[in-house]
Write a protein that holds these residues in place. Structure first.
Motif, PDB file in Angstrom:
ATOM      1  N   CYS A 102       0.756  -0.960  -0.089  1.00 17.72           N
ATOM      2  CA  CYS A 102       0.017   0.068   0.024  1.00 17.72           C
ATOM      3  C   CYS A 102       0.907   1.190   0.011  1.00 17.72           C
ATOM      4  O   CYS A 102       2.059   1.185   0.426  1.00 17.72           O
ATOM      5  N   HIS A 103       0.332   2.397  -0.667  1.00 20.03           N
ATOM      6  CA  HIS A 103       1.221   3.552  -0.609  1.00 20.03           C
ATOM      7  C   HIS A 103       0.683   4.570   0.371  1.00 20.03           C
ATOM      8  O   HIS A 103       0.379   5.801  -0.135  1.00 20.03           O
ATOM      9  N   ASN A 104      -0.110   4.229   1.329  1.00 16.21           N
ATOM     10  CA  ASN A 104      -0.722   5.260   2.093  1.00 16.21           C
ATOM     11  C   ASN A 104      -1.365   6.375   1.586  1.00 16.21           C
ATOM     12  O   ASN A 104      -1.126   7.331   1.427  1.00 16.21           O
ATOM     13  N   ILE A 105      -2.587   5.994   0.988  1.00 16.24           N
ATOM     14  CA  ILE A 105      -3.600   6.952   0.285  1.00 16.24           C
ATOM     15  C   ILE A 105      -4.476   7.288   1.405  1.00 16.24           C
ATOM     16  O   ILE A 105      -4.948   6.662   2.330  1.00 16.24           O
ATOM     17  N   ALA A 106      -4.467   8.702   1.620  1.00 20.04           N
ATOM     18  CA  ALA A 106      -5.478   9.492   2.557  1.00 20.04           C
ATOM     19  C   ALA A 106      -6.546  10.196   1.817  1.00 20.04           C
ATOM     20  O   ALA A 106      -6.439  11.016   0.991  1.00 20.04           O
ATOM     21  N   MET A 107      -7.696   9.847   2.243  1.00 16.19           N
ATOM     22  CA  MET A 107      -8.946  10.289   1.663  1.00 16.19           C
ATOM     23  C   MET A 107      -9.896  10.925   2.707  1.00 16.19           C
ATOM     24  O   MET A 107      -9.987  10.496   3.596  1.00 16.19           O
ATOM     25  N   GLU A 108     -10.524  12.176   2.356  1.00 17.31           N
ATOM     26  CA  GLU A 108     -11.559  12.669   3.029  1.00 17.31           C
ATOM     27  C   GLU A 108     -12.794  11.616   2.719  1.00 17.31           C
ATOM     28  O   GLU A 108     -13.266  11.450   1.807  1.00 17.31           O
ATOM     29  N   ILE A 109     -13.510  11.286   4.124  1.00 16.60           N
ATOM     30  CA  ILE A 109     -14.589  10.635   3.725  1.00 16.60           C
ATOM     31  C   ILE A 109     -15.655  11.376   4.636  1.00 16.60           C
ATOM     32  O   ILE A 109     -15.496  11.820   5.813  1.00 16.60           O
ATOM     33  N   TYR A 110     -17.105  11.148   4.436  1.00 14.38           N
ATOM     34  CA  TYR A 110     -18.171  11.830   4.871  1.00 14.38           C
ATOM     35  C   TYR A 110     -19.230  10.652   4.832  1.00 14.38           C
ATOM     36  O   TYR A 110     -19.356   9.937   3.838  1.00 14.38           O
ATOM     37  N   ILE A 111     -20.258  10.691   5.856  1.00 15.78           N
ATOM     38  CA  ILE A 111     -21.413  10.208   5.795  1.00 15.78           C
ATOM     39  C   ILE A 111     -22.493  11.412   5.690  1.00 15.78           C
ATOM     40  O   ILE A 111     -22.644  12.065   6.850  1.00 15.78           O
ATOM     41  N   VAL A 112     -23.169  11.516   4.759  1.00 12.27           N
ATOM     42  CA  VAL A 112     -24.123  12.487   4.294  1.00 12.27           C
ATOM     43  C   VAL A 112     -25.544  11.893   4.331  1.00 12.27           C
ATOM     44  O   VAL A 112     -25.848  11.072   3.502  1.00 12.27           O
ATOM     45  N   HIS A 113     -26.558  12.542   4.959  1.00 15.23           N
ATOM     46  CA  HIS A 113     -28.031  12.337   4.786  1.00 15.23           C
ATOM     47  C   HIS A 113     -28.471  13.124   3.898  1.00 15.23           C
ATOM     48  O   HIS A 113     -28.587  14.195   4.122  1.00 15.23           O
ATOM     49  N   ALA A 114     -28.991  12.737   2.538  1.00 17.99           N
ATOM     50  CA  ALA A 114     -29.349  13.361   1.704  1.00 17.99           C
ATOM     51  C   ALA A 114     -30.989  13.296   1.603  1.00 17.99           C
ATOM     52  O   ALA A 114     -31.774  12.442   1.934  1.00 17.99           O
ATOM     53  N   PHE A 115     -31.453  14.407   0.981  1.00 22.89           N
ATOM     54  CA  PHE A 115     -33.033  14.456   0.849  1.00 22.89           C
ATOM     55  C   PHE A 115     -33.465  14.898   2.193  1.00 22.89           C
ATOM     56  O   PHE A 115     -34.681  14.395   2.439  1.00 22.89           O
ATOM     57  N   THR A 116     -32.919  15.402   3.160  1.00 20.83           N
ATOM     58  CA  THR A 116     -33.486  15.917   4.259  1.00 20.83           C
ATOM     59  C   THR A 116     -32.483  16.896   4.799  1.00 20.83           C
ATOM     60  O   THR A 116     -31.334  17.157   4.313  1.00 20.83           O
ATOM     61  N   ASP A 117     -32.863  18.129   5.759  1.00 16.98           N
ATOM     62  CA  ASP A 117     -32.163  18.828   6.484  1.00 16.98           C
ATOM     63  C   ASP A 117     -32.157  18.440   7.821  1.00 16.98           C
ATOM     64  O   ASP A 117     -31.549  19.363   8.612  1.00 16.98           O
ATOM     65  N   LYS A 118     -32.419  17.149   8.176  1.00 13.36           N
ATOM     66  CA  LYS A 118     -32.156  16.653   9.836  1.00 13.36           C
ATOM     67  C   LYS A 118     -31.361  15.578   9.666  1.00 13.36           C
ATOM     68  O   LYS A 118     -31.728  14.794   8.936  1.00 13.36           O
ATOM     69  N   VAL A 119     -30.486  15.338  10.515  1.00 10.35           N
ATOM     70  CA  VAL A 119     -29.858  14.050  10.739  1.00 10.35           C
ATOM     71  C   VAL A 119     -30.686  13.032  11.181  1.00 10.35           C
ATOM     72  O   VAL A 119     -31.957  13.286  11.803  1.00 10.35           O
ATOM     73  N   PHE A 120     -30.342  11.708  10.777  1.00 12.24           N
ATOM     74  CA  PHE A 120     -31.354  10.500  10.993  1.00 12.24           C
ATOM     75  C   PHE A 120     -32.506  10.530  10.010  1.00 12.24           C
ATOM     76  O   PHE A 120     -33.532   9.729  10.118  1.00 12.24           O
ATOM     77  N   GLY A 121     -32.615  11.400   9.241  1.00  8.79           N
ATOM     78  CA  GLY A 121     -33.683  11.338   8.336  1.00  8.79           C
ATOM     79  C   GLY A 121     -33.068  11.285   6.721  1.00  8.79           C
ATOM     80  O   GLY A 121     -31.811  10.913   6.665  1.00  8.79           O
ATOM     81  N   GLY A 122     -33.676  11.129   5.772  1.00 10.55           N
ATOM     82  CA  GLY A 122     -33.265  11.084   4.214  1.00 10.55           C
ATOM     83  C   GLY A 122     -32.607   9.595   4.281  1.00 10.55           C
ATOM     84  O   GLY A 122     -32.561   8.689   4.821  1.00 10.55           O
ATOM     85  N   ASN A 123     -31.632   9.639   3.178  1.00 11.43           N
ATOM     86  CA  ASN A 123     -30.832   8.312   2.630  1.00 11.43           C
ATOM     87  C   ASN A 123     -29.309   8.747   2.993  1.00 11.43           C
ATOM     88  O   ASN A 123     -28.864   9.683   2.284  1.00 11.43           O
TER      89      ASN A 123
END
Length: 294
Positions: free
Chosen positions: A8-29
């Motif tokens: 491995c050559h130590n790839i560093a990536m930014e990761i996110y979990i995003v809730h889509a089609f909502t403006d509130k966490v725990f809603g949407g997809n």
């Protein structure tokens, strides 16, 4: 003792979990979003699939800035050409990283082609692929089989199922009440494979401002049910237009995810100028962010 060097050559990536089609966490997809640096190439396909499986979202999108923003989409089992809710999630992250994108239109490069994204006061609109209804007629026997697989009675509905695509092909399925659906996922996977579709997008009539209540099932791609499906919402919009249930230059509001306790509000609008264009829109919210090291 000398340990062997890692391949491995130590790839560093930014990761996110995003809730889509909502403006509130725990809603949407929820969608996974992986942001690559300018210098970093896309990981190998099997690695992207492993990352998608590890993030445990129905889809994970990888983003790299090239001539345009290039997006690739992965379920926990496969690469797919396009994903609506993951595109909304990705666009939300791009807006977060590049605030100048607000109130502009830019292009994303996908396996479904170059697609415009328009952001209007942080509300994200995704232009869908060319809307098409497949030249396929469900025989009465095949239609009955489909409703049986979905665990519901046809009840002689005036509307009929059709295969529609605005980037991904789904069976658009009219039902009296989406809450009555109890699919046989194994049979639905085989049915979807036989008809070369992603899955089934079922809808029933809405009330008030809600055009339709919807549910989406794609077990062939490792997704038993999805809380919000942008591409299928675009396909449903074209279906409604084709059936004369909505007019050109009109808007729809779909409510999805209720059965999963993740309500999602998906807006669409259809334009018919030189050609029919469908846009799917929504908001999103970041639930989690961090770094991924390989």
């Amino acid at each position: 003792m000398v340990f062997p060097s890692s391949s491995c050559h130590n790839i560093a990536m930014e990761i996110y979990i995003v809730h889509a089609f909502t403006d509130k966490v725990f809603g949407g997809n929820p969608a996974g979003v992986v942001l690559l640096s300018h210098e970093e190439a896309f990981p190998e396909t099997n690695v992207c699939i492993k990352i998608a499986a590890e993030l445990r979202c129905s889809e994970t999108v990888f983003i790299k800035k090239e001539e345009h923003f290039t997006l690739r989409y992965f379920t926990p089992t496969d690469e797919v050409p396009l994903c609506g809710h993951a595109t909304i999630a990705a666009s939300h992250i791009l807006l977060k990283k590049h605030p100048s994108l607000n109130n502009t239109t830019f292009l994303i490069d996908t396996l479904s082609g170059l697609l415009p994204i328009t952001i209007e006061d942080s509300f994200i609109w995704m232009t869908m692929g060319k809307p098409e209804i497949r030249d396929f007629v469900f025989s009465k026997s095949l239609e009955n089989d489909l409703y049986k697989i979905m665990g519901i009675k046809n009840s002689a509905l005036p509307l009929k199922p059709k295969i529609v695509s605005t980037g991904l092909a789904d069976i658009i399925l009219p039902v009296k009440d989406v809450n009555e659906i109890t699919p046989d996922y194994h049979k639905l996977s085989r049915f979807s494979k036989d008809l070369d579709v992603v899955g089934v997008h079922a809808f029933s009539q809405g009330e008030g401002e809600v055009t339709c209540h919807t549910r989406n099932f794609a077990p062939l791609y490792g997704i038993p049910e999805e809380a919000a499906t942008g591409t299928a919402s675009g396909a449903l919009t074209y279906y409604l237009y084709d059936q004369g249930l909505i007019e050109k230059n009109s808007s729809c509001l779909f409510l999805q995810g209720e059965a999963m306790n993740r309500p999602s509000l998906i807006k669409t609008r259809i334009k018919n100028e030189d050609a029919i264009t469908i846009e799917t829109g929504g908001k999103a919210v970041v639930f989690q962010e961090g770094k991924l090291n390989l």
